[in-house]
Design a protein around this motif. Structure first.
Motif, PDB file in Angstrom:
ATOM      1  N   GLU C 245       0.821  -1.208   0.000  1.00 32.02           N
ATOM      2  CA  GLU C 245       0.000   0.000   0.000  1.00 32.02           C
ATOM      3  C   GLU C 245       0.861   1.266   0.000  1.00 32.02           C
ATOM      4  O   GLU C 245       0.489   2.266  -0.585  1.00 32.02           O
ATOM      5  N   GLU C 246       2.011   1.214   0.673  1.00 31.73           N
ATOM      6  CA  GLU C 246       2.753   2.450   0.884  1.00 31.73           C
ATOM      7  C   GLU C 246       4.079   2.532   0.128  1.00 31.73           C
ATOM      8  O   GLU C 246       4.537   3.611  -0.187  1.00 31.73           O
ATOM      9  N   PHE C 247       4.740   1.401  -0.068  1.00 29.02           N
ATOM     10  CA  PHE C 247       6.100   1.486  -0.594  1.00 29.02           C
ATOM     11  C   PHE C 247       6.273   0.884  -1.981  1.00 29.02           C
ATOM     12  O   PHE C 247       7.225   1.228  -2.673  1.00 29.02           O
ATOM     13  N   ALA C 248       5.403  -0.050  -2.365  1.00 26.77           N
ATOM     14  CA  ALA C 248       5.665  -0.810  -3.583  1.00 26.77           C
ATOM     15  C   ALA C 248       5.673   0.100  -4.803  1.00 26.77           C
ATOM     16  O   ALA C 248       4.785   0.938  -4.951  1.00 26.77           O
ATOM     17  N   PRO C 249       6.669  -0.048  -5.656  1.00 25.62           N
ATOM     18  CA  PRO C 249       6.629   0.689  -6.915  1.00 25.62           C
ATOM     19  C   PRO C 249       5.560   0.049  -7.799  1.00 25.62           C
ATOM     20  O   PRO C 249       5.266  -1.133  -7.678  1.00 25.62           O
ATOM     21  N   ARG C 250       4.952   0.860  -8.661  1.00 26.29           N
ATOM     22  CA  ARG C 250       3.936   0.296  -9.561  1.00 26.29           C
ATOM     23  C   ARG C 250       4.639  -0.417 -10.697  1.00 26.29           C
ATOM     24  O   ARG C 250       5.098   0.202 -11.636  1.00 26.29           O
ATOM     25  N   ASN C 251       4.788  -1.698 -10.596  1.00 19.52           N
ATOM     26  CA  ASN C 251       5.402  -2.426 -11.706  1.00 19.52           C
ATOM     27  C   ASN C 251       4.750  -3.790 -11.858  1.00 19.52           C
ATOM     28  O   ASN C 251       3.805  -4.127 -11.143  1.00 19.52           O
ATOM     29  N   ARG C 252       5.271  -4.571 -12.783  1.00 20.88           N
ATOM     30  CA  ARG C 252       4.654  -5.859 -13.096  1.00 20.88           C
ATOM     31  C   ARG C 252       4.629  -6.762 -11.885  1.00 20.88           C
ATOM     32  O   ARG C 252       3.651  -7.453 -11.616  1.00 20.88           O
ATOM     33  N   PHE C 253       5.745  -6.730 -11.118  1.00 27.17           N
ATOM     34  CA  PHE C 253       5.818  -7.629  -9.967  1.00 27.17           C
ATOM     35  C   PHE C 253       4.739  -7.295  -8.938  1.00 27.17           C
ATOM     36  O   PHE C 253       4.051  -8.174  -8.421  1.00 27.17           O
ATOM     37  N   VAL C 257       1.749  -9.637  -7.542  1.00 25.76           N
ATOM     38  CA  VAL C 257       1.485  -9.922  -6.127  1.00 25.76           C
ATOM     39  C   VAL C 257       0.031  -9.642  -5.802  1.00 25.76           C
ATOM     40  O   VAL C 257      -0.635 -10.413  -5.112  1.00 25.76           O
ATOM     41  N   GLU C 258      -0.499  -8.536  -6.340  1.00 26.59           N
ATOM     42  CA  GLU C 258      -1.876  -8.173  -6.008  1.00 26.59           C
ATOM     43  C   GLU C 258      -2.882  -9.177  -6.555  1.00 26.59           C
ATOM     44  O   GLU C 258      -3.765  -9.646  -5.832  1.00 26.59           O
ATOM     45  N   VAL C 259      -2.727  -9.513  -7.821  1.00 27.40           N
ATOM     46  CA  VAL C 259      -3.622 -10.501  -8.435  1.00 27.40           C
ATOM     47  C   VAL C 259      -3.544 -11.798  -7.641  1.00 27.40           C
ATOM     48  O   VAL C 259      -4.552 -12.440  -7.315  1.00 27.40           O
ATOM     49  N   ASN C 260      -2.321 -12.143  -7.297  1.00 29.22           N
ATOM     50  CA  ASN C 260      -2.037 -13.351  -6.567  1.00 29.22           C
ATOM     51  C   ASN C 260      -2.752 -13.392  -5.220  1.00 29.22           C
ATOM     52  O   ASN C 260      -3.373 -14.392  -4.853  1.00 29.22           O
ATOM     53  N   ILE C 261      -2.716 -12.278  -4.495  1.00 25.48           N
ATOM     54  CA  ILE C 261      -3.352 -12.244  -3.172  1.00 25.48           C
ATOM     55  C   ILE C 261      -4.864 -12.378  -3.306  1.00 25.48           C
ATOM     56  O   ILE C 261      -5.504 -13.134  -2.572  1.00 25.48           O
TER      57      ILE C 261
END
Lengths: 458, 269, 437
Positions: C245-253, C257-261
């Protein structure tokens, strides 16, 4: 040394590292704190993090590897005949050794058992000792490095934050690793299974008859036709949807469109209680109440209904799914803008006409999405079908007969007394893979629909 | 405005005017404890556009929503006073709200076409009211309604597309077509142009002027210019009451009340 | 085309009135369907609770028989003034015999009547030796005296006393014959047989006899599992959510992770069981049937719930607060940990409790990792074999003896009480600390 003591010790060391970091930086700054880049606590935290993480990493890695190593040593020590014999017997011997090691007495088993039990104890004791030493070495090394860096010009806060950020990143990787673990573990064993059973026979086979092959007999291969098992899953899911969709959807409509705030405030939580009840309770309910009731009821009207039947499982699973459908549909219906309802009402439509002809068509994609999510839930449900659906793989469309499902077969194949490498057990992983792929597909599709629907009205 | 004044104003309006469609007397609206409308007397005439103007929260929309009983949908709302449509009190128990709304159509601030095809949007009203049962009849209604709303030429070749796929101005005209498809006698418009660009606004205003021939139209607007352009009568609302009402020309050129003058000259509002 | 006047004429016609009546009838019908469907759902809920509560109340009670037991030193085979250790070592056979003899005396069965005696034996539980041993150990001084003891009745007696089995069944279809039933009635009339609180339900482990079975092992097992879930899922889940929510850069990884969760949250629980079996037991060789494995599996299962709830809670904190913190010179990390996370805490805890409640009721994955074994001893560490409450319910539901039905319901009541408490806590937390910005 027991694990809990080690954990406490590590915590103590970490705290000591923290204090020494704080004192050190106070000392090197000569009491003039304004020369420091960060506040003293950050220097302490930096040293503590390095020490604690080093020890913890060693411990976790060691614990993961320990059992594998010890097992390897014990297996090597087994007599030739046992080691190269059937895997089930080897497992049995290993179990005996573990028990003997714990009890300190082999209870008259073969001599190699007590011998290896002693080895087991010795190896695990020394393993713990080495682990402790390794942990302390790692902690000391970490301390030496971090301590030497405690200088006023070190950007302690930035370093601490970088480390924490890395830890947070690792946390978010756990979810990915879980998925990876699921896929790999099932894929690996499924491939193993398909090396013994032709995939075509599995995916298109019409007979499920795995046979009970005792350890070592190895003759009967059994038939692993997925179709009747999958049909059972589909059939029961269908029946459960026949119960859940009308009840859930109409309840949601009533609660969203008609109910006053007070009725809503009581009825909604009550419905949600249904969602909070563990599935094993539903299974019990099916077993002692619904099943016998249907059987007796069928008896009075001249129908032959098994107490364990597709119908029983379907109805009870439907009840379980009701709150799922209703709360998702409720969200979806509430997302339909009020202006559409007003528009319809202003044309002189009655409330039900507005709902049926305007609100529901507008909400349809979202409702379909939530029903698919509910289907995926029903497909993966285990306890109700284990307890209420039966175990016979019947390819039947008669809801009064017992059928079985993918999940039931996973449970029964994995909890049976088969050796682990037999197709009878491995088929569970192929079934699990099938289940995973089906539910994953349904979920991705449903989430996609729902997201598109939400974007429409945002 | 004292009573005598009101009566003279009323008389002036009646003189030389067509038949009265709505006669409302002493209308009060309460939202729970709050009194939103404090005794409004107003008459609305056939073949005229009546504009309701006033600052935000003055109660003009609330009043408008009384005329087709849309306030019924608000749980806490209570309406008192008499609202006569062709001499019948619309809040009478015998009056059916469904039929009333067929006679008194409404167009909303934000275009709200149903997420259905253009055809289905227009055919919706006639179908539920049983105005047409045969496909050909429905087709005819759809066509004339769209023509009256000035939309036919733009959409006749794509009646199957979603109503929501049209531009904002087209959507609003579709909503007007939807309203006139049930052949209402009165059309209520609640700031119908506030969400539209100037060009679309001009089209809708033109349309309102054309529609005046066949309907009584009541329009709530924030724009004084719009009221001056499209309406024949204007009523100025302030704090839940009518301050002044009369011929549009008179209100805008020679208001009797200080507050009206202040409002139309932009000193408050 | 209908113009206004024909429309007006139509609305005044009888046909229009009829249509309106029809439409209102449809309206009422539709409304009724809605009401009816809610009523049906409520009916199911009521039946479910009625079944479980009416059946489960009985499970909290068990039949006991009061018999004066002569605990002579001679029959016990110890000396007067024996130590508790010596009393502990008295053979179960001896104690059972003493208790049975006491019952024979009570029922007036002569010593020679062997068949009658063996029938009377079936009134007493197999656990009476343990019962007597405990009494002796608690008070070694009673050796030599005769004490009134409430002896546990056999599991076959219990359903008759509770009226769960029809006594008018033919004798050969009953677990108790006529003679035994007559004894039960006589003892009951004398006030020597009654239903007592079933404390064994909370202190005993597995048993094949319903009167001796309890949920102690399952409770402790579930407790260990819950502790592990909190210890693992809370920090990892919150950490992952904070990062995303706070630190992740917006990238493919990050997208992955989000889709995965989101998908992990909807993976059937049994799949997690397979994962646990394959990874924790077959690969890492952690002990089977142990809460450590159960806890790990359920932690992984609960993780997505915690992550999703935490992200929602973090997202609900208005950005102005973070901006204010950054504005006074805090680093991003400080802004998150000093300001945003504390404000999001109620939401996080609510999510955690809901996830925990789900984990507490979860059965299938625990069956997969072998927690279905009959465990007699209460586990002392998460590495010892144990069961869990829902698994205990599953196992008891499969037991053929009549007494286990009541026990199953009783265990369900215990489980539901825990779940309702947790959910109520979550609701209270949400209500109490809910903030709207």
């Amino acid at each position: 040394m027991s694990l809990s003591i080690l954990v406490f010790l590590t915590a103590g060391l970490t705290f000591a590292a923290y204090m020494s970091g704080v004192f050190r930086v106070r000392a090197v700054s000569g009491g003039n704190l304004s020369t420091l880049h960060s506040r003293p606590t950050y220097y302490g935290a930096y040293v503590a993090l390095i020490v604690g993480l080093a020890a913890l990493c060693v411990m976790i890695l060691w614990l993961v590897g320990e059992n594998i190593l010890i097992r390897g040593i014990i297996v090597d020590g087994l007599p030739e005949a046992v080691r190269n014999g059937p895997p089930a017997e080897m497992e049995l011997a290993l179990g005996q050794i573990a028990n003997a090691a714990k009890a300190g007495d082999a209870f008259g088993a073969e001599p190699y058992v007590s011998q290896l039990a002693a080895t087991y104890n010795a190896v695990s004791a020394s393993s713990r000792l080495y682990m402790t030493i390794a942990m302390f070495v790692a902690a000391a090394g970490g301390f030496a490095v971090a301590y030497s860096q405690v200088k006023p010009e070190t950007r302690a806060r930035n370093r601490v934050e970088t480390v924490i950020k890395a830890v947070l990143f690792l946390c978010s990787c756990v979810a990915v690793l879980t998925t990876l673990g699921i896929v790999l573990s099932m894929l690996f064993e499924s491939v193993h299974f398909f090396s013994m059973v032709n995939p075509a026979d599995f995916f298109f086979g019409l007979t499920w008859d795995p046979r009970f092959s005792a350890a070592g007999s190895g003759g009967e291969a059994g038939q692993f036709g997925l179709i009747p098992v999958l049909w059972g899953t589909i059939f029961i899911t269908l029946l459960s949807m026949l119960v859940a969709v009308p009840i859930g959807l109409m309840s949601a409509i009533y609660l969203a469109e008609y109910a006053g705030p007070r009725f809503r405030a009581t009825a909604k939580p009550l419905l949600e209680i249904l969602a909070g009840i563990p599935t094993v309770v539903y299974g019990f309910f099916a077993l002692v109440t619904v099943g016998p009731f249907l059987r007796d009821f069928g008896g009075t009207i001249g129908l032959d209904i098994d107490a364990r039947s597709a119908l029983t499982a379907g109805i009870v699973m439907g009840i379980m799914i009701i709150p799922f459908v209703s709360s998702l549909s409720d969200d979806v219906i509430n997302a339909v803008p009020q202006s559409l309802r007003d528009g319809s009402a202003a044309l002189g439509a009655t409330k039900s006409e507005t709902i049926r002809k305007v609100v529901l068509p507008a909400a349809l994609p979202g409702i379909v999405g939530s029903i698919i999510l509910a289907v995926s839930r029903a497909v993966g449900e285990t306890m109700i079908v284990v307890m209420a659906a039966g175990v016979a793989a019947n390819l039947t469309a008669n809801p009064f007969e017992a059928v079985t499902t993918v999940t039931v077969k996973i449970v029964s194949q994995l909890t049976g007394d088969h050796e682990f490498t037999s197709p009878q057990t491995l088929v569970a992983f192929a079934l699990g893979m099938t289940l995973f792929v089906i539910t994953l597909g349904l979920n991705i599709y449903a989430l996609h629909i729902v997201r598109k629907y939400r974007e429409q009205y945002d | 405005m004292d009573k005598r004044q009101a009566e003279t104003a009323e008389k002036q309006m009646v003189e030389g005017a067509a038949e009265a469609k709505f006669v409302t007397r002493g209308v009060h609206v309460f939202y729970g404890e709050k009194e939103a409308i404090k005794g409004v007397d107003l008459t609305i005439y056939n073949n005229e556009v009546t504009a309701l103007i006033g600052p935000s929260g003055c109660g003009k929309s609330t009043y408008l929503r009384c005329l087709n009983r849309m306030n019924d949908t608000v749980e806490s709302a209570r309406v008192t006073g008499s609202i006569l449509l062709d001499g019948t009190d619309i809040y009478d128990k015998k009056v059916d709200v469904v039929q009333l709304r067929a006679r008194v159509g409404m167009v909303f601030q934000k275009p709200n076409p149903f997420p259905k095809s253009i055809y289905e949007n227009v055919a919706y009203g006639p179908k539920i009211h049983g105005l047409a049962s045969k496909k050909a009849d429905v087709d005819a209604i759809v066509e004339t309604s769209l023509k009256k709303a000035g939309l036919w030429n733009e959409v006749s070749d794509r009646l199957d597309t979603q109503g929501t796929a049209l531009s904002g101005g087209q959507q609003q005209r579709l909503c007007i077509a939807r309203a006139i498809a049930v052949s209402p006698e009165v059309i209520l418009m609640d700031e119908p142009c506030s969400a539209l660009d100037p060009i679309a606004t001009a089209r809708v205003e033109e349309l309102i002027d054309e529609l005046r021939e066949n309907y009584a139209i009541v329009i709530v607007t924030h724009s004084m210019q719009q009221a001056a352009r499209v309406s024949q009568k204007t009523a100025f609302f302030h704090l839940g009451d009518i301050v002044e009402h009369g011929q549009t020309e008179q209100i805008f050129t020679n208001p009797r009340e200080e507050r009206t003058r202040d409002y139309i000259t932009g000193r408050f509002g | 085309m209908t113009d206004a006047s024909t429309a007006k004429a139509y609305f005044q016609s009888e046909a229009a009135a009829k249509l309106v009546r029809k439409r209102y009838a449809a309206e009422r019908r539709f409304r009724f369907y809605g009401m009816a469907m809610i009523a049906v759902a409520m009916f199911f809920l009521a039946v479910l609770f009625y079944t479980i509560i009416s059946g489960g109340i009985m499970g909290f009670q068990t039949t006991s028989i009061k018999v004066p037991v002569p605990l002579t030193a001679e029959s016990l085979g110890v000396e007067q003034g024996a130590t508790p250790e010596q009393l502990r070592d008295i053979g179960g056979f001896k104690l059972t015999k003493i208790a049975r003899n006491a019952l024979y005396t009570q029922l007036g069965i002569a010593d020679a009547e062997k068949p009658l005696k063996s029938q009377a034996d079936k009134l007493l539980s197999n656990g009476i030796d343990t019962q007597l041993r405990e009494i002796l150990q608690n008070d070694p001084a009673i050796v030599g005296s005769t004490v009134d003891v409430w002896l546990l009745a056999h599991g076959a007696v219990d359903p008759f006393v509770k009226g769960q089995i029809d006594r008018n069944l033919p004798e050969d279809q009953r677990l108790l014959n006529n003679q035994q039933l007559a004894w039960v009635d006589r003892l009951e009339k004398d006030g020597r047989l009654e239903l007592q609180f079933n404390s064994g339900l909370f202190t005993n482990g597995a048993s094949a006899d319903p009167e001796l079975a309890g949920v102690a092992v399952a409770l402790i097992g579930s407790l260990f599992i819950m502790i592990l879930v909190v210890a693992a899922a809370l920090p990892i889940g919150v950490g992952a959510a904070v990062y995303l929510e706070e630190f992740a850069p917006r990238n493919r990884f990050t997208d992955l992770v989000e889709v995965n969760i989101n998908n992990l949250a909807a993976v059937p629980s049994i799949v997690f069981g397979i994962l646990g079996l394959a990874i924790f037991i077959n690969f890492m060789h952690l002990p089977r049937s142990a809460p450590i494995v159960g806890g790990l599996v359920l932690s992984l299962m609960t993780l997505p719930t915690v992550i999703i709830a935490t992200r929602a809670a973090l997202g609900a904190v208005p950005p102005s607060i973070k901006e204010a913190a950054l504005g006074v010179g805090a680093s991003k990390m400080q802004a998150v940990f000093h300001h945003i996370l504390p404000l999001a805490m109620p939401g996080i805890l609510t999510g955690l409790i809901i996830g925990l409640a789900r984990a507490l009721g979860e059965t299938a994955p625990l069956i997969m990792i072998g927690m279905v074994a009959a465990v007699f001893e209460v586990p002392s560490s998460p590495f010892d074999p144990a069961t869990a409450l829902p698994v205990q319910i599953y196992m008891w539901a499969g037991m053929p003896e009549r007494g286990f039905v009541a026990l199953t319901s009783a265990a369900i009541i215990i489980l539901l009480v825990f779940l309702l408490t947790m959910n109520a806590t979550a609701v209270v937390l949400r209500k109490r600390f809910e903030r709207r910005w």
